[in-house]
Design a protein around this motif. Structure first.
Motif, PDB file in Angstrom:
ATOM      1  N   GLY B 150     -23.794   9.767 -16.783  1.00  0.00           N
ATOM      2  CA  GLY B 150     -24.493  11.051 -16.780  1.00  0.00           C
ATOM      3  C   GLY B 150     -25.532  11.130 -17.882  1.00  0.00           C
ATOM      4  N   MET B 151     -25.165  10.625 -19.061  1.00  0.00           N
ATOM      5  CA  MET B 151     -26.113  10.653 -20.180  1.00  0.00           C
ATOM      6  C   MET B 151     -27.335   9.802 -19.870  1.00  0.00           C
ATOM      7  SD  MET B 151     -23.264  10.185 -23.097  1.00  0.00           S
ATOM      8  CE  MET B 151     -24.090  10.241 -24.674  1.00  0.00           C
ATOM      9  N   ARG B 152     -27.091   8.632 -19.279  1.00  0.00           N
ATOM     10  CA  ARG B 152     -28.215   7.758 -18.938  1.00  0.00           C
ATOM     11  C   ARG B 152     -29.144   8.414 -17.943  1.00  0.00           C
ATOM     12  NH1 ARG B 152     -24.698   2.701 -17.798  1.00  0.00           N
ATOM     13  NH2 ARG B 152     -23.893   2.506 -19.906  1.00  0.00           N
ATOM     14  N   ALA B 153     -28.542   9.026 -16.931  1.00  0.00           N
ATOM     15  CA  ALA B 153     -29.359   9.663 -15.904  1.00  0.00           C
ATOM     16  C   ALA B 153     -30.178  10.799 -16.504  1.00  0.00           C
ATOM     17  CB  ALA B 153     -28.470  10.185 -14.782  1.00  0.00           C
ATOM     18  N   GLU B 175     -27.652  13.619  -7.673  1.00  0.00           N
ATOM     19  CA  GLU B 175     -26.277  13.237  -7.423  1.00  0.00           C
ATOM     20  C   GLU B 175     -25.530  12.958  -8.724  1.00  0.00           C
ATOM     21  OE1 GLU B 175     -28.421  13.170  -5.233  1.00  0.00           O
ATOM     22  OE2 GLU B 175     -27.563  13.105  -3.234  1.00  0.00           O
ATOM     23  N   VAL B 176     -26.267  12.700  -9.794  1.00  0.00           N
ATOM     24  CA  VAL B 176     -25.618  12.524 -11.094  1.00  0.00           C
ATOM     25  C   VAL B 176     -25.965  13.707 -11.988  1.00  0.00           C
ATOM     26  CG1 VAL B 176     -25.342  10.037 -11.203  1.00  0.00           C
ATOM     27  CG2 VAL B 176     -27.556  11.060 -11.680  1.00  0.00           C
ATOM     28  N   GLY B 177     -25.281  13.818 -13.089  1.00  0.00           N
ATOM     29  CA  GLY B 177     -25.550  14.923 -14.013  1.00  0.00           C
ATOM     30  C   GLY B 177     -24.716  16.138 -13.650  1.00  0.00           C
ATOM     31  N   ASP B 178     -24.391  16.926 -14.667  1.00  0.00           N
ATOM     32  CA  ASP B 178     -23.529  18.083 -14.400  1.00  0.00           C
ATOM     33  C   ASP B 178     -24.351  19.276 -13.916  1.00  0.00           C
ATOM     34  OD1 ASP B 178     -24.801  18.876 -16.675  1.00  0.00           O
ATOM     35  OD2 ASP B 178     -23.134  18.362 -17.990  1.00  0.00           O
ATOM     36  N   GLU B 179     -23.639  20.349 -13.629  1.00  0.00           N
ATOM     37  CA  GLU B 179     -24.281  21.504 -12.991  1.00  0.00           C
ATOM     38  C   GLU B 179     -25.396  22.083 -13.867  1.00  0.00           C
ATOM     39  OE1 GLU B 179     -23.621  22.094  -9.894  1.00  0.00           O
ATOM     40  OE2 GLU B 179     -25.222  23.595  -9.960  1.00  0.00           O
ATOM     41  N   SER B 180     -25.127  22.218 -15.163  1.00  0.00           N
ATOM     42  CA  SER B 180     -26.124  22.877 -16.010  1.00  0.00           C
ATOM     43  C   SER B 180     -27.391  22.026 -16.086  1.00  0.00           C
ATOM     44  CB  SER B 180     -25.552  23.130 -17.399  1.00  0.00           C
ATOM     45  OG  SER B 180     -25.731  22.005 -18.212  1.00  0.00           O
ATOM     46  N   ARG B 182     -28.429  20.002 -13.735  1.00  0.00           N
ATOM     47  CA  ARG B 182     -29.098  20.152 -12.444  1.00  0.00           C
ATOM     48  C   ARG B 182     -29.974  21.382 -12.405  1.00  0.00           C
ATOM     49  NH1 ARG B 182     -25.475  19.149  -7.122  1.00  0.00           N
ATOM     50  NH2 ARG B 182     -24.358  17.317  -7.830  1.00  0.00           N
ATOM     51  N   VAL B 183     -29.403  22.477 -12.922  1.00  0.00           N
ATOM     52  CA  VAL B 183     -30.150  23.728 -12.888  1.00  0.00           C
ATOM     53  C   VAL B 183     -31.413  23.613 -13.736  1.00  0.00           C
ATOM     54  CG1 VAL B 183     -30.082  26.160 -13.548  1.00  0.00           C
ATOM     55  CG2 VAL B 183     -28.115  25.117 -12.423  1.00  0.00           C
ATOM     56  N   ARG B 184     -31.257  23.031 -14.933  1.00  0.00           N
ATOM     57  CA  ARG B 184     -32.428  22.897 -15.800  1.00  0.00           C
ATOM     58  C   ARG B 184     -33.469  21.957 -15.206  1.00  0.00           C
ATOM     59  NH1 ARG B 184     -31.634  20.777 -20.734  1.00  0.00           N
ATOM     60  NH2 ARG B 184     -29.563  20.087 -20.142  1.00  0.00           N
ATOM     61  N   SER B 185     -32.987  20.869 -14.567  1.00  0.00           N
ATOM     62  CA  SER B 185     -33.931  19.944 -13.936  1.00  0.00           C
ATOM     63  C   SER B 185     -34.710  20.652 -12.848  1.00  0.00           C
ATOM     64  CB  SER B 185     -33.201  18.766 -13.298  1.00  0.00           C
ATOM     65  OG  SER B 185     -32.289  18.238 -14.190  1.00  0.00           O
ATOM     66  N   ALA B 186     -33.989  21.418 -12.054  1.00  0.00           N
ATOM     67  CA  ALA B 186     -34.644  22.130 -10.959  1.00  0.00           C
ATOM     68  C   ALA B 186     -35.693  23.102 -11.503  1.00  0.00           C
ATOM     69  CB  ALA B 186     -33.607  22.869 -10.123  1.00  0.00           C
ATOM     70  N   GLU B 187     -35.331  23.767 -12.604  1.00  0.00           N
ATOM     71  CA  GLU B 187     -36.287  24.691 -13.228  1.00  0.00           C
ATOM     72  C   GLU B 187     -37.552  23.947 -13.648  1.00  0.00           C
ATOM     73  OE1 GLU B 187     -36.267  27.973 -13.664  1.00  0.00           O
ATOM     74  OE2 GLU B 187     -34.490  27.909 -12.355  1.00  0.00           O
ATOM     75  N   LYS B 188     -37.337  22.812 -14.303  1.00  0.00           N
ATOM     76  CA  LYS B 188     -38.466  22.024 -14.807  1.00  0.00           C
ATOM     77  C   LYS B 188     -39.347  21.541 -13.651  1.00  0.00           C
ATOM     78  CE  LYS B 188     -40.482  19.940 -18.265  1.00  0.00           C
ATOM     79  NZ  LYS B 188     -40.934  20.510 -19.523  1.00  0.00           N
TER      80      LYS B 188
END
Lengths: 252, 243
Positions: B150-153, B175-180, B182-188
């Motif tokens: 997860g950290m690498r991703a 598919e990797v990374g935790d929920e929070s 994911r949300v921040r990535s989507a925001e970005k």
């Protein structure tokens, strides 16, 4: 701007692969010197009374030959491992200029060559040789770098088709090492001389020895030969690499 | 404004039986004849357009040509047909393998960001922002092999979006990374899209596709089966899958 990006990227690749090589090593740069130093001492002990008898400043003659050949050998052997081995996964996922990989690895070998050259300088000073010939060295190194780069471009791209080219090259470069006058001089041996006309490294070693150790101007045909071989190898390298590079990602 | 135009793109792979070949067996095969190779059409006549500010999702079974399509657009594979792109392309395909595991995170950021096309100066400027977004400030001098997946991703994704891409190709990054995260990535990503970037998102997570995409392309065996609004295409895809 694009050239600056390319150079910056190559430099990062060189730096990171330099760091990877030194990872977890306590002796650090000493390892770079160990190989040429041991080779030098061994060959000096064995040959200085016989083969080196007629060669003036034999220790310097020998050491300069060793470190120059080392540079060429390291660059080309490492290039056979770049595309199939170390950086294959990068090639499959990012579209960056592939040439930067080969250029970066060659740059890294220049870094390690510097350490060896410092060793050579130290030996020069110990033997009280004139240091004035060194001003020519950067120019020699630029063309020698071009030669090694050309060979690396060819070798690295061909490993895609011939997976064990690396092993073959190690064997081949050993033969070239023996055929190149590193610990002996050609003298009057005609066949050996003719064979070495086709050995690009021979030209560079001869030029460097003449200029740096003996402070003499080498014969013009040797200089022309060195320039010719380095440009030819770069041209062929770029042609072959460009032809094959679009196939890298799918062959990996 | 059109960011990507893909016109009749086809891609053929030659599938051999022996993958790795030695020099000796290559030379021998000159005499014995070439080994039989089966052509595999990974993409057949794929055409679509993508405007700036659009997020398009690509769905389909494994082996339907999704990643191959992304690699063609990114210029990693060569292909038949025509692809015109406008803007800086940034593919994130299998993000964690681009990291060098034996280097510390700081060196990785410099290396990978320059591979992605940034200059040293730009990286220096973004460095703090990259590690903060990945939430890895405490591990700057840790070697990456000690990181979790997860950290690498997170690190790889953070580096990629800080390059300010105009075309972002994402292959199963959610598919990797935790929920929070994911949300921040989507925001970005939304922020980039608002500025005019375009995104192609390959995912098996249909909920993600439905939530973020304006348009969905369903691929099957290298062809586009259906293009359209997310809910319609996903419904048809699910019906097809069930059968």
């Amino acid at each position: 701007m694009r050239l600056r990006n390319f150079l910056g990227l190559s430099f990062e690749i060189a730096k990171s692969s330099f760091k990877l090589r030194n990872e977890g090593s306590y002796l650090g740069i000493f390892w770079y010197l160990l190989n040429p130093l041991l080779m030098f001492v061994l060959l000096l002990l064995v040959f200085s009374d016989r083969l080196g008898n007629n060669i003036p400043s034999y220790p310097l003659y020998l050491l300069l030959g060793i470190i120059l050949f080392n540079f060429f050998q390291n660059t080309t052997t490492e290039s056979t491992k770049i595309i199939v081995g170390d950086y294959g996964d990068l090639i499959k996922s990012i579209n960056f200029p592939r040439e930067a990989l080969v250029f970066g690895i060659a740059l890294k070998c220049v870094f390690s060559h510097f350490f060896e050259f410092v060793l050579f300088l130290a030996v020069m000073i110990i033997f009280g040789n004139s240091l004035s010939g060194i001003i020519f060295y950067p120019l020699i190194l630029i063309f020698f770098f071009i030669l090694a780069l050309g060979f690396s471009l060819v070798l690295s791209s061909l490993t895609i088709y011939f997976v064990d080219l690396g092993n073959l090259w190690i064997f081949f470069i050993r033969l070239v090492w023996l055929a190149t006058p590193i610990f002996y001089s050609i003298g009057g041996q005609n066949r050996l001389f003719l064979a070495n006309l086709f050995n690009p490294v021979y030209y560079f070693i001869t030029i460097s020895r003449e200029l740096i150790i003996y402070s003499r101007l080498p014969e013009p045909w040797i200089i022309l030969g060195a320039v010719f071989y380095s440009l030819l190898s770069l041209l062929l390298g770029l042609l072959i690499f460009n032809k094959l590079k679009t196939k890298f990602a799918e062959m990996l | 404004m059109e960011r990507i135009i893909v016109e009749k793109v086809s891609k053929k792979f030659k599938i051999g039986f022996k993958k790795k070949q030695s020099a000796l067996s290559r030379i021998l095969s000159l005499f014995s004849g070439r080994e039989p190779k089966k052509p595999l059409e990974a993409l057949k006549d794929v055409s679509f357009k993508l405007d700036s500010g659009e997020i398009v999702g690509i769905i389909g079974k494994n082996g339907s040509g999704k990643s191959t399509l992304l690699r063609c657009i990114a210029g990693i594979y060569d292909y038949n047909g025509r692809i015109i792109t406008d803007g800086r392309i940034l593919p994130i395909i299998d993000p964690s393998i681009i990291l060098r595991k034996r280097l510390i995170m700081r060196d990785n950021i410099y290396l990978v960001s320059s591979l992605l096309g940034s200059t040293r100066k730009q990286i220096k400027k973004r460095f703090n922002s990259i590690i903060d977004f990945a939430e890895l400030r405490d591990f700057v001098d840790t070697k990456v092999y000690q990181f979790s997946d997860g950290m690498r991703a997170r690190l790889a994704f953070s580096m990629a979006i800080h390059c300010n891409p105009e075309i972002l190709l994402l292959d199963e990054v959610f598919e990797v990374g935790d929920e929070s995260f994911r949300v921040r990535s989507a925001e970005k990503i939304k922020e980039l899209v608002k500025k005019g970037a375009s995104v192609i998102l390959v995912s098996h997570d249909l909920a993600v596709i439905e939530k973020y995409c304006n348009k969905v392309i369903w691929m099957h065996e290298g062809k586009i089966v259906k293009t359209g609004k997310p809910d319609e295409v996903i419904k048809d895809y699910l019906n097809f899958k069930d059968r």
